[in-house]
Design a protein around this motif. Structure first.
Motif, PDB file in Angstrom:
ATOM      1  N   ARG A   1      48.657  27.507  30.844  1.00  7.14           N
ATOM      2  CA  ARG A   1      48.734  28.394  31.995  1.00  7.14           C
ATOM      3  C   ARG A   1      49.791  27.880  32.975  1.00  7.14           C
ATOM      4  O   ARG A   1      50.590  28.638  33.504  1.00  7.14           O
ATOM      5  CB  ARG A   1      47.359  28.431  32.664  1.00  7.14           C
ATOM      6  CG  ARG A   1      47.138  29.602  33.542  1.00  7.14           C
ATOM      7  CD  ARG A   1      45.663  29.744  33.847  1.00  7.14           C
ATOM      8  NE  ARG A   1      45.166  28.654  34.673  1.00  7.14           N
ATOM      9  CZ  ARG A   1      43.868  28.393  34.835  1.00  7.14           C
ATOM     10  NH1 ARG A   1      42.953  29.110  34.203  1.00  7.14           N
ATOM     11  NH2 ARG A   1      43.491  27.412  35.598  1.00  7.14           N
TER      12      ARG A   1
ATOM     13  N   GLU B   1      42.807  20.345  30.620  1.00  8.11           N
ATOM     14  CA  GLU B   1      42.529  21.008  29.337  1.00  8.11           C
ATOM     15  C   GLU B   1      43.820  21.620  28.816  1.00  8.11           C
ATOM     16  O   GLU B   1      44.722  21.925  29.593  1.00  8.11           O
ATOM     17  CB  GLU B   1      41.540  22.167  29.534  1.00  8.11           C
ATOM     18  CG  GLU B   1      40.121  21.797  29.814  1.00  8.11           C
ATOM     19  CD  GLU B   1      39.270  23.056  29.850  1.00  8.11           C
ATOM     20  OE1 GLU B   1      38.396  23.192  28.993  1.00  8.11           O
ATOM     21  OE2 GLU B   1      39.498  23.890  30.729  1.00  8.11           O
TER      22      GLU B   1
ATOM     23  N   VAL C   1      44.141  24.668  27.799  1.00  7.72           N
ATOM     24  CA  VAL C   1      44.247  26.006  28.392  1.00  7.72           C
ATOM     25  C   VAL C   1      45.013  25.945  29.694  1.00  7.72           C
ATOM     26  O   VAL C   1      45.909  26.747  29.961  1.00  7.72           O
ATOM     27  CB  VAL C   1      42.842  26.565  28.717  1.00  7.72           C
ATOM     28  CG1 VAL C   1      42.853  28.069  28.659  1.00  7.72           C
ATOM     29  CG2 VAL C   1      41.768  25.949  27.864  1.00  7.72           C
ATOM     30  N   GLU C   2      44.628  24.975  30.509  1.00  3.87           N
ATOM     31  CA  GLU C   2      45.232  24.883  31.838  1.00  3.87           C
ATOM     32  C   GLU C   2      46.697  24.479  31.705  1.00  3.87           C
ATOM     33  O   GLU C   2      47.554  24.991  32.434  1.00  3.87           O
ATOM     34  CB  GLU C   2      44.434  23.868  32.650  1.00  3.87           C
ATOM     35  CG  GLU C   2      44.468  24.095  34.146  1.00  3.87           C
ATOM     36  CD  GLU C   2      45.770  23.624  34.735  1.00  3.87           C
ATOM     37  OE1 GLU C   2      46.216  24.263  35.716  1.00  3.87           O
ATOM     38  OE2 GLU C   2      46.341  22.633  34.234  1.00  3.87           O
ATOM     39  N   ALA C   3      46.999  23.603  30.757  1.00  5.03           N
ATOM     40  CA  ALA C   3      48.384  23.173  30.542  1.00  5.03           C
ATOM     41  C   ALA C   3      49.252  24.375  30.174  1.00  5.03           C
ATOM     42  O   ALA C   3      50.354  24.565  30.717  1.00  5.03           O
ATOM     43  CB  ALA C   3      48.447  22.119  29.445  1.00  5.03           C
TER      44      ALA C   3
END
Lengths: 721, 721
Positions: A631, A625, A627-629
């Motif tokens: 983070r 996702e 978001v994870e990228a």
């Protein structure tokens, strides 16, 4: 018997190796002349990008001929496992062969107990036999077929009722003529091929590759069936004497095959003494039956006892007679053994071999003709539960230990006959593998110097055949004659061509003799194939072409591979166009790619390893996702952003696919780059922990295998628990 | 029903994630605070041995937001598969997920046809239901148990003969009390855990890890059995109406499970509309039976029809009554559904959820009590081939379509009930995997955003259970009650502790109510476990502790692994003592080792690759004999002797063992070295060629896996044919 050890240096030259000598080095054949030249040319252009430092270790491990010593806990320290023989050369001691894992060591130990300690390559034995030893060793297969050949003949005739049994005498006479003709024919092969004249080699040399392969296919079927038929007949000899064992015929036979396999895996060679006694004992036992039997028959003026009336199941047609004839012809299987084994005789090899063959054929003719005649005189017919030889024994020796002696020697010689297949089948596979016609693994000599792979292949195939046919000899015989006589025919026909080409003194006579042998063999071959086609011979008729096709396909694959990997003279200077063409260090252009899923000790170690190579490096993170990228990028910054990072959002959550395609895309933009993908791998100690992990490394490696120019490096991190 | 998409950036915070929200990023959890700090400290000390050159490629592939286009042949060029979103970030398009191999692409295409195209992570749906939709969605499991609950009760009673059937009424009354108590108890759980109150979470939060895991184990068994029992009952409803289908009960059930699996792998979410009609239709059908049935009974003054005489098989003891009671208690399975699903309601979530729960319990009590009463009045007894509900339908509606309607809605609601397990089981595994109690793979959301691994696990287990029990509902029920009531008991007991800790307004009353619920559930649990122990409940009694043990072992493994891989602050400067401790490039000391079997293009490429790394390099040749070693060394000289060569004579002809031990020995002499073993690998295109090769590379890699500090690099050479 003398044993000659072939030691370190070239006691046999390359020409010899094309013959029937086996060597453990066959797995690593020397380079051809052109490849040699290309190798030197490539070497001249080799430039290293910088001088390699001195090695940080002593590659000889600082060993100076000390013998390996186990540690206190019974394991050898790895350094202790090697001894130095000459500069730059270590010799691995036996403990170095034990696997590192505990389960592996236990398994090795169990194997050692069963099959004995490993044998060094220097122990390859070349046995030289004198004639009186060679005779039993090489004739056990041939003479043992006397135990079932006459029965096979009579069994077919009796289908036309007791009246037809009288035909056994003229058929036997015909077979004797055939035996003598084929015998004479092989007698000529021996001096022509003093290095050993297997049908595969003779037919291949003279008739071309396909006939050679067909002969080999026929022989392979022959060997498999020899094991099945001999074991079946041996077990039958036992159950005839002890009828209580009849219900366990199949397990008994499988057990015998397993024991033969185990014995041969131990590398029990054709130790002559093992064969001498049983073979001569069998000959003595059968001769005793003949002498006593004919003496009794003489007592009644050779008046035949009329056989018990048997109703005719079929009419007495030509086909039936042909079937009976070709069934009786199985008595000749094993006649080719001497010609294969010429180098095993004492000098002058071919002369001794030829003499031995003469004796063998004489014995065969005596025993075979004698038995058929006596069976006729005593009016015996085949009975389901008992072999004809056993019946003859009971009639001849109603009391006394002679009957038991006959049955015991029969069983023994049949098992020894099966053992000759165990000797010859793996050797045949070895010669074929050397030419690239069977898988390379048949070149490998196991740690007991036996061709373990070939032995296992033979046992498994023979075991399957034996079980599939329920352990009944007679049902296997139709399959038998076709393969054997195919090899006979092709071998003799090969000799005809040989004489035409080489034209030595008296070549006309020799050619004629081999032509007669070939013709008679071919007649039996055709008779057997036609008469028994529907009884099972069709299997062989179908299998031989299929096997030939398979061998040719295998050969084509190896040839292609060899061409693809062969060394070629280097192309003119300049960087290689494609990454996989590079053969010189100065041509390699690197890009190191490190896939990082999360930042932990394993991935940091992979990054450190990558950076330490000093080549351009790119880290790649696959995120499920956005978001994870984000983070992950933020963590990367916190680490210090030491390497270029590319994040790939994989909105469908797959990891392997996008990564593989990304690397492929990089490769497409610069095909001359060698991409080194550095994958951290957590190595777990316990097997049951593996399902808890997704084995991304393995799946990634599998996905990247297909990509050109992608080198995969696995950096392990071992977890203690 | 409104659908809210949770997009890129933090609409949900970390606290929420500990609740019942699922996210594809759960597979890659963020770093803890200490690890973050260690990461920065490590990063500060990172020194590269030399400046890496600029990257020789553009890692963004020169893409600027262009959409992927297939080539003329329908395949996407790999470059076309990625789009640039922001600097340093690519987004993989859907074609990038297709495997590279042809077989793999075909398989992918088949999967797409069956399960639909992949769904992007951005499509995770959070559904909000209004009460009238939530009621059927969440109550299908609970109400469906009415279809087999009364029958389970009566089936046990009838074992003591027709006379004992009268006991069904007082037992039903007891069960109604139990239903109301448990219902009230759950009613209180809802406002206390507005983020969802699964038994695993509530019990784990308040009672500790082991009770939480026990509740989870009970629930997992419950879900598996829900599928088995519901499918069995649904199939039974069909075969009651169409007796001709009885012989195919088992295949029919397996087919139903397969269809449920396929549907759920497609990611068919709890689409409310699917549930609304069948559930309400079932309620209407049963209510119609009740109304008409009681009206007819009123016509005869509520005089019970006397049941057909059934001989007593057992005496009417306490144990039988307890068994009957606990069998009837399965009617309550599914009552916990609302408390799990609180976040799915419209605001104010907990209030709407609580109201819905009230309606559900009221409906359950009405239907259950009504059915038991009517069965008694009509004097029905269980018959092998037909369910009691079906009998009741036939008695009540002798003619007309109502009977068919009743059976159809029964079958439908039972299948829907099975489907709720397909929703809840993988979610439970997800939450447990997030805590490290089940394998990590249950965190992964498949390409349809479903928890594919959990779905498959459920289907396989339920299918095995269904087949093992031959598809008979009643035999599965003993296994059923124990797991369910274990979860009820632990969840209610957890609430008792919760109230004691949090002491909100009126906590005394709430605590008492939950204590009553817990006590009654515990009583049923013990009753069921004891009374049905020998009938099969022992399986659950044994399985739950074993599962808890398994979960704890799994957790321990993950915890150990996490500790082992966690980032730690760097130790004071200086070279690392052990190769695997290196986290900084300047600490890595290299030795490159290239095993060379023969000199060909593959091995020369490996040597060139090794030399191009510019690190100290050693070539190793394993020879089966001295002769071969000499021959190889001579070839090496012909090449130019560019790299240090060490030959190892392996007189027992093994390759892997001596090489592995040699590397181990090198490692022993200098443990701080990182050994990079560069293995050339010939990659074959066709699968059937693989048996022709000995796969030395794979076996070598397996043998080297166990060695510390040994990095394995595979240099591929692709062969076209």
């Amino acid at each position: 018997m003398k044993v000659r050890r072939v030691g370190a240096a070239g006691e046999h030259d390359d020409a010899d190796e094309r013959g029937t000598i086996v060597t453990p080095s066959a797995e690593l054949p020397p380079l051809g002349i052109e490849e040699r030249a290309a190798l030197s040319r490539i070497g001249e252009r080799w430039r290293e990008p910088r001088d390699p430092d001195d090695l940080p270790v002593d590659p000889t491990l600082g060993r100076s001929g000390r013998a390996p010593r186990p540690t206190r806990f019974g394991r050898f320290a790895p350094i202790e496992m090697f001894t130095v023989e000459e500069p730059g050369e270590l010799v691995a001691s036996e403990p170095a062969h034990l696997p590192g894992s505990r389960a592996g060591r236990l398994l090795s130990r169990a194997r050692r107990t069963l099959f004995g300690p490993p044998l060094s390559s220097a122990s390859v034995l070349y046995e030289r036999m004198r004639k009186l030893v060679a005779l039993p060793v090489l004739s056990s297969d041939l003479l043992s077929s006397v135990a079932y050949g006459p029965e096979a003949l009579v069994s077919v005739l009796v289908l036309a009722g007791s009246a037809a049994l009288g035909l056994s005498l003229p058929l036997a006479a015909l077979l004797v003529v055939l035996m003598i003709a084929v015998g004479l024919s092989y007698r000529q092969t021996i001096p022509a091929y003093p290095h050993g004249a297997g049908s595969y080699i003779v037919a291949g040399d003279n008739l071309g590759r396909t006939p050679g392969l067909a002969a080999a296919a026929g022989l392979m079927l022959d060997y498999v069936l020899t094991v099945s038929v001999s074991v079946a007949a041996g077990v039958h000899a036992v159950t005839s004497a002890v009828p209580g064992l009849t219900p366990v015929t199949v397990p008994l036979g499988v057990l015998v095959i397993a024991v033969l396999l185990a014995g041969n895996l131990r590398g029990v060679r054709t130790a002559g003494n093992l064969f001498v006694l049983p073979t001569y004992a069998f000959v003595v036992a059968v001769l005793a039956v003949l002498v006593v039997g004919y003496a009794r028959a003489a007592g009644r003026g050779f008046a035949p006892v009329s056989p018990p009336p048997v109703p005719a199941a079929e009419g007495l047609g030509l086909l039936l007679v042909l079937r009976a004839f070709s069934s009786g012809a199985v008595s000749m299987t094993g006649i080719e053994a001497v010609s294969n084994a010429v180098p095993a005789f004492r000098p002058t090899e071919w002369r001794n071999a030829r003499t031995t063959l003469g004796w063998m054929v004489a014995m065969l003719v005596t025993l075979f003709a004698g038995l058929v005649g006596l069976i006729h005189l005593d009016g015996l017919v085949p009975r389901p539960g008992e072999t004809l030889l056993s019946q003859l024994g009971r009639v001849t020796f109603p009391t006394g230990p002679w009957y038991a002696f006959l049955q015991a020697t029969t069983a023994l010689i049949l098992l020894l006959a099966a053992n000759t297949a165990f000797n010859d089948f793996p050797r045949l596979l070895f010669f074929m593998a050397r030419d690239g016609h069977t898988p390379r693994r048949f070149l490998h000599m196991g740690d007991r110097l036996a061709f373990s792979n070939g032995l296992v292949a033979l046992s498994v195939t023979a075991g399957v055949v034996f079980v599939a046919f329920g352990g009944h000899t007679e049902r296997l015989i139709p399959l038998y004659a076709v393969g054997v006589f195919l090899a006979f025919t092709l071998s003799q026909a090969g000799m005809v061509v040989h004489w035409r080409r080489h034209r030595g003194p008296g070549w006309h006579r020799r050619l004629a003799l081999n032509a007669v042998g070939a013709t008679l063999s071919a007649l039996v071959l055709i008779t057997a194939a036609v008469a028994k086609f529907s009884e099972g011979a069709w299997v062989v008729v179908v299998a031989v072409p299929l096997l030939v096709l398979l061998f040719r396909r295998i050969h084509r694959h190896y040839a292609t591979l060899h061409r693809a990997l062969a060394l070629q003279p280097p192309t003119p200077s300049g960087p290689a166009a494609s990454a996989e063409r590079e053969e010189l260090p100065q041509e390699v252009r690197h890009l190191v790619v490190v896939p990082v899923a999360r930042l932990n000790r394993a991935s940091l170690r992979a990054l450190a390893y990558a950076a330490s190579l000093g080549q351009p490096t790119l880290a790649v993170h696959i995120a499920p996702e956005e978001v994870e990228a984000d983070r992950f990028r933020e963590q990367w910054q916190a680490w210090g952003d030491h390497l270029r990072l590319e994040t790939i959002v994989s909105p469908y959550r797959a990891v392997i696919g996008p990564l593989a395609h990304y690397l492929e895309a990089l490769h497409t933009t610069r095909p001359e780059l060698t991409l080194t993908v550095i994958v951290p791998e957590v190595v777990l100690r316990r097997r049951w922990h593996r399902p808890l992990h997704s084995r991304v490394e393995q799946r990634l490696r599998a996905a990247l295998r297909a990509l050109p120019g992608v080198v995969v490096t696995t950096v392990p991190v071992h977890v203690a628990e």
